[in-house]
Design an enzyme around this catalytic site. Sequence first.
Site, mmCIF file in Angstrom:
data_model
loop_
_atom_site.group_PDB
_atom_site.id
_atom_site.type_symbol
_atom_site.label_atom_id
_atom_site.label_comp_id
_atom_site.label_asym_id
_atom_site.label_seq_id
_atom_site.Cartn_x
_atom_site.Cartn_y
_atom_site.Cartn_z
ATOM 1 C CE1 TYR A 1 13.044 -3.333 1.405
ATOM 2 C CE2 TYR A 1 11.457 -2.239 -0.015
ATOM 3 C CZ TYR A 1 11.746 -3.173 0.953
ATOM 4 O OH TYR A 1 10.739 -3.935 1.479
ATOM 5 C CB SER A 2 14.862 -3.347 -5.780
ATOM 6 O OG SER A 2 14.167 -3.803 -6.923
ATOM 7 C CG ASN A 3 8.997 -4.088 -3.579
ATOM 8 O OD1 ASN A 3 8.889 -4.548 -2.465
ATOM 9 N ND2 ASN A 3 8.755 -2.803 -3.839
ATOM 10 N N GLY B 1 5.791 -3.238 6.426
ATOM 11 C CA GLY B 1 5.122 -3.588 5.184
ATOM 12 C C GLY B 1 4.122 -2.523 4.807
ATOM 13 C CB SER C 1 -1.183 3.382 1.868
ATOM 14 O OG SER C 1 -2.247 2.808 1.136
ATOM 15 C CB THR D 1 -2.325 0.069 -8.386
ATOM 16 O OG1 THR D 1 -1.741 0.672 -9.544
ATOM 17 C CG2 THR D 1 -2.111 0.982 -7.180
ATOM 18 C CB SER E 1 7.835 -5.071 2.668
ATOM 19 O OG SER E 1 8.332 -4.902 1.384
#
Length: 376
Positions: free
Chosen positions: A196-198, A329, A355, A171, A106
């Site tokens: 929060y949203s990608n 990130g 991760s 993934t 991120s």
Amino acid sequence: MPTPRTLLALPLSLALLGLSTAVSQAHPAPDTKALVRLLVTRGRTPAAAALLAHDSTGVDTTPTGTDHPRTAPDDATATTDYALGTTQYAQAGTGISRADHFRAGSITKTFIATVVLQLAAEHRLSLSDTVEQHLPGLVHGAGNDGRALTLRSLLTHTSGLYDFTAVTGGTVPVTPTQAVRIAVTHPPADRGRFSYSNTNYVLLGLVIRQVTGNSYATEAERRILAPLRLTGTSFPGSRTTLPSPHGRAYAADGSDVTDLDPRVAGAAGELVTTLADLDRFYSALLGGQLLPPRWLREMLDTRTAHGSYGMGLFPVKLPCGTTVWGHNGRISGSYVRTAATVDGRHVLTFRVNTSGIADPGLEPALLAAEFCPRTS
């Protein structure tokens, strides 16, 4: 959603590129070297960590008890010269080095937000533009409506759009359009609230293409990577391998995920970079080299997100009262964090080749150890 005083440690299946907004209320941490060791001493993965910091304020940031060796083997700490000032390097574990390329997750969002704000400064778009104006018909369904969403709401994560990675688990490679279509099959959260949203930044990547005729990668390379000579940073697109040199990357179960299709993240998190490049980028950005003063102030304005987030950056107030700005990130096999003072003169980047951090409470402790005044 977590407050700025809570470290978000969502599983990867729920947040590909999770946001950390933690502040530790613990006592002052031990030196940086000791904390870097602790980052990787817990958990099941064969993890390693590395950190690079620079401080051009004249403050000594050397970890207590180090003897300034000129090289940094595994489990060592060193100081060296760097183009931006005095740096320190700390490392723990094996199979990782300071020069490695790695996936930054991120942290990509800070680059995307910078390009969008540069376009706003050039009057090629307005933050009050709606998503519908730039991407007609794309955001609709299940209560989602691109006519009601502004570019500002995407930048600040206040659009309410569902995070597509909650479905893909971070993934599954998807195109930007597929990512948005996944998101708009779910009803939105309350608009105007920080969520929060990608998906927000995937849409911003599409807006950059619509406005400029070029991909977000091309624009970022031209506007950021080339001027700052970030030679270790790239937008790999669909390339699954990392440039040399690089170490290995491990999922939470210990499996090797070094090779990864970056389309699992796209504009929300595909960046590949190095410790030195991230230090240089955040120092230049906060130092005013990439945005005019008005637009840098916009980037740091957290009022829209009620204090949680600016635009591609978020603040963390440390126990000593210092506020640092940056991003983190998280992508399969990599966790990265960069933080800097608001003037960009003191910046730190660390990463682990898994991760997430074995003990999430170590992150705020490490930031405090780096940025808070030390006492003897």
